[in-house]
Write a protein that holds these residues in place. Structure first.
Motif, PDB file in Angstrom:
ATOM      1  N   ALA A 189      29.447  37.647  26.997  1.00  0.00           N
ATOM      2  CA  ALA A 189      30.866  37.973  27.195  1.00  0.00           C
ATOM      3  C   ALA A 189      31.356  37.580  28.580  1.00  0.00           C
ATOM      4  O   ALA A 189      32.558  37.384  28.786  1.00  0.00           O
ATOM      5  CB  ALA A 189      31.090  39.466  26.974  1.00  0.00           C
ATOM      6  N   LEU A 190      30.444  37.490  29.553  1.00  0.00           N
ATOM      7  CA  LEU A 190      30.782  37.046  30.909  1.00  0.00           C
ATOM      8  C   LEU A 190      29.768  36.002  31.326  1.00  0.00           C
ATOM      9  O   LEU A 190      28.571  36.150  31.065  1.00  0.00           O
ATOM     10  CB  LEU A 190      30.746  38.213  31.909  1.00  0.00           C
ATOM     11  CG  LEU A 190      31.758  39.329  31.732  1.00  0.00           C
ATOM     12  CD1 LEU A 190      31.443  40.478  32.695  1.00  0.00           C
ATOM     13  CD2 LEU A 190      33.190  38.834  31.961  1.00  0.00           C
ATOM     14  N   SER A 191      30.257  34.976  31.997  1.00  0.00           N
ATOM     15  CA  SER A 191      29.388  33.854  32.334  1.00  0.00           C
ATOM     16  C   SER A 191      29.520  33.476  33.811  1.00  0.00           C
ATOM     17  O   SER A 191      30.589  33.047  34.251  1.00  0.00           O
ATOM     18  CB  SER A 191      29.771  32.661  31.450  1.00  0.00           C
ATOM     19  OG  SER A 191      28.967  31.555  31.748  1.00  0.00           O
ATOM     20  N   ASN A 192      28.459  33.696  34.560  1.00  0.00           N
ATOM     21  CA  ASN A 192      28.343  33.202  35.939  1.00  0.00           C
ATOM     22  C   ASN A 192      29.528  33.611  36.821  1.00  0.00           C
ATOM     23  O   ASN A 192      30.183  32.771  37.437  1.00  0.00           O
ATOM     24  CB  ASN A 192      28.175  31.670  35.940  1.00  0.00           C
ATOM     25  CG  ASN A 192      27.657  31.170  37.277  1.00  0.00           C
ATOM     26  OD1 ASN A 192      26.891  31.861  37.948  1.00  0.00           O
ATOM     27  ND2 ASN A 192      28.086  29.995  37.679  1.00  0.00           N
ATOM     28  N   ILE A 193      29.786  34.920  36.882  1.00  0.00           N
ATOM     29  CA  ILE A 193      30.887  35.425  37.706  1.00  0.00           C
ATOM     30  C   ILE A 193      30.398  35.616  39.146  1.00  0.00           C
ATOM     31  O   ILE A 193      29.371  36.264  39.385  1.00  0.00           O
ATOM     32  CB  ILE A 193      31.405  36.777  37.169  1.00  0.00           C
ATOM     33  CG1 ILE A 193      31.748  36.701  35.675  1.00  0.00           C
ATOM     34  CG2 ILE A 193      32.607  37.260  37.993  1.00  0.00           C
ATOM     35  CD1 ILE A 193      32.891  35.807  35.308  1.00  0.00           C
ATOM     36  N   ASN A 194      31.137  35.071  40.092  1.00  0.00           N
ATOM     37  CA  ASN A 194      30.855  35.247  41.523  1.00  0.00           C
ATOM     38  C   ASN A 194      32.137  35.697  42.202  1.00  0.00           C
ATOM     39  O   ASN A 194      33.178  35.059  42.056  1.00  0.00           O
ATOM     40  CB  ASN A 194      30.369  33.933  42.145  1.00  0.00           C
ATOM     41  CG  ASN A 194      29.024  33.508  41.602  1.00  0.00           C
ATOM     42  OD1 ASN A 194      27.987  33.982  42.051  1.00  0.00           O
ATOM     43  ND2 ASN A 194      29.039  32.642  40.589  1.00  0.00           N
TER      44      ASN A 194
END
Length: 255
Positions: free
Chosen positions: A22-27
């Protein structure tokens, strides 16, 4: 340049509901005493991300997180993390006001009582009053704190929920679409309150309302299909977006 350390430092965050990512590579870095707004279409991961920050997603079975979320340098997903303490430090205000079916006083006093934050009755009364003052509700309710919270208007109920969060002395307040159930006047009151609260607290809001993000936030992040497309100072993001998708979204061509 600010030399302040971020409150939250999020790196390479992936979040899964079962097999579904649901979330991908959040910075992202969340700076202290600022308002950070998260915008984007429905189902793009904003609320999921918000709930990662105080581990509210832990209550959903089959979910897991990869990557790191650090609160003042400490990984909140470390096995040693006290989740009750985390949720005291990182409080949450939900989309629909959810006061307890108790008196106004008992709503605000609930957290301090459970957590043992007030050593006596006078200290507890002081905490309740200060929390209601900070939530701009004291003048409305001070003459009858024994009245039931369910008798308040929706806007007052939401401010009561904010007072309830404030009463446990958080550092961060998460607000998930916290004005979407309110009329424009009540929404205006909450927006004024956010501006006042950021003097003391770090605030992160999820909102569908881009005008609201532009009005109240210092930084804005656009989420799209589980990815953070762009994260920048709010004025910059709305006037000089770097990504085509951001421009398409804020001008209404997409989403």
């Amino acid at each position: 340049m600010s030399t302040e350390e971020p409150v939250f430092a999020i790196s390479n965050l992936d979040f899964y509901y079962g097999e579904k990512r649901a979330l991908s590579n959040i910075n992202m870095e969340i700076m202290p005493r600022k308002v950070t707004a998260l915008i984007g279409p429905s189902g793009c991961g904003k609320s999921t991300y918000l709930r990662c920050l105080n581990r509210m997603n832990d209550t959903i079975s089959g979910t897991h997180v990869e990557g790191e979320i650090r609160l003042h340098g400490e990984n909140i997903y470390a096995p040693s993390t006290d989740v009750v303490e985390l949720r005291q430090r990182v409080g949450m205000v939900f989309q629909t006001p959810n006061p307890f079916p108790q008196s106004i006083f008992d709503n605000v006093a609930f957290g301090p009582r459970v957590l043992g934050l007030s050593e006596n009755k006078i200290a507890l009364e002081e905490t309740v009053e200060q929390s209601l003052r900070k939530a701009a509700l004291w003048n409305d309710v001070k003459d009858d704190l024994k009245q039931g919270a369910m008798g308040l208007s929706l806007g007052q109920q939401q401010r009561l929920c904010i007072a309830r969060v404030i009463a446990v002395q958080p550092e961060v307040i998460l607000m998930d679409e916290s004005t979407s159930a309110l009329d424009p006047i009540a929404t205006g009151h909450i927006e004024d309150l956010i501006a006042e609260l950021k003097k003391e607290y770090t605030i992160i809001i999820v909102t569908h309302n881009m005008q609201q993000a532009a009005r109240v936030s210092d930084s804005t992040g656009l989420f799209w299909l589980g990815e953070l497309i762009e994260f920048a100072p709010t004025k910059e993001l709305f006037t000089r977006p770097k990504e085509e998708l951001t421009e398409a979204y804020i001008t209404g061509r997409m989403g």
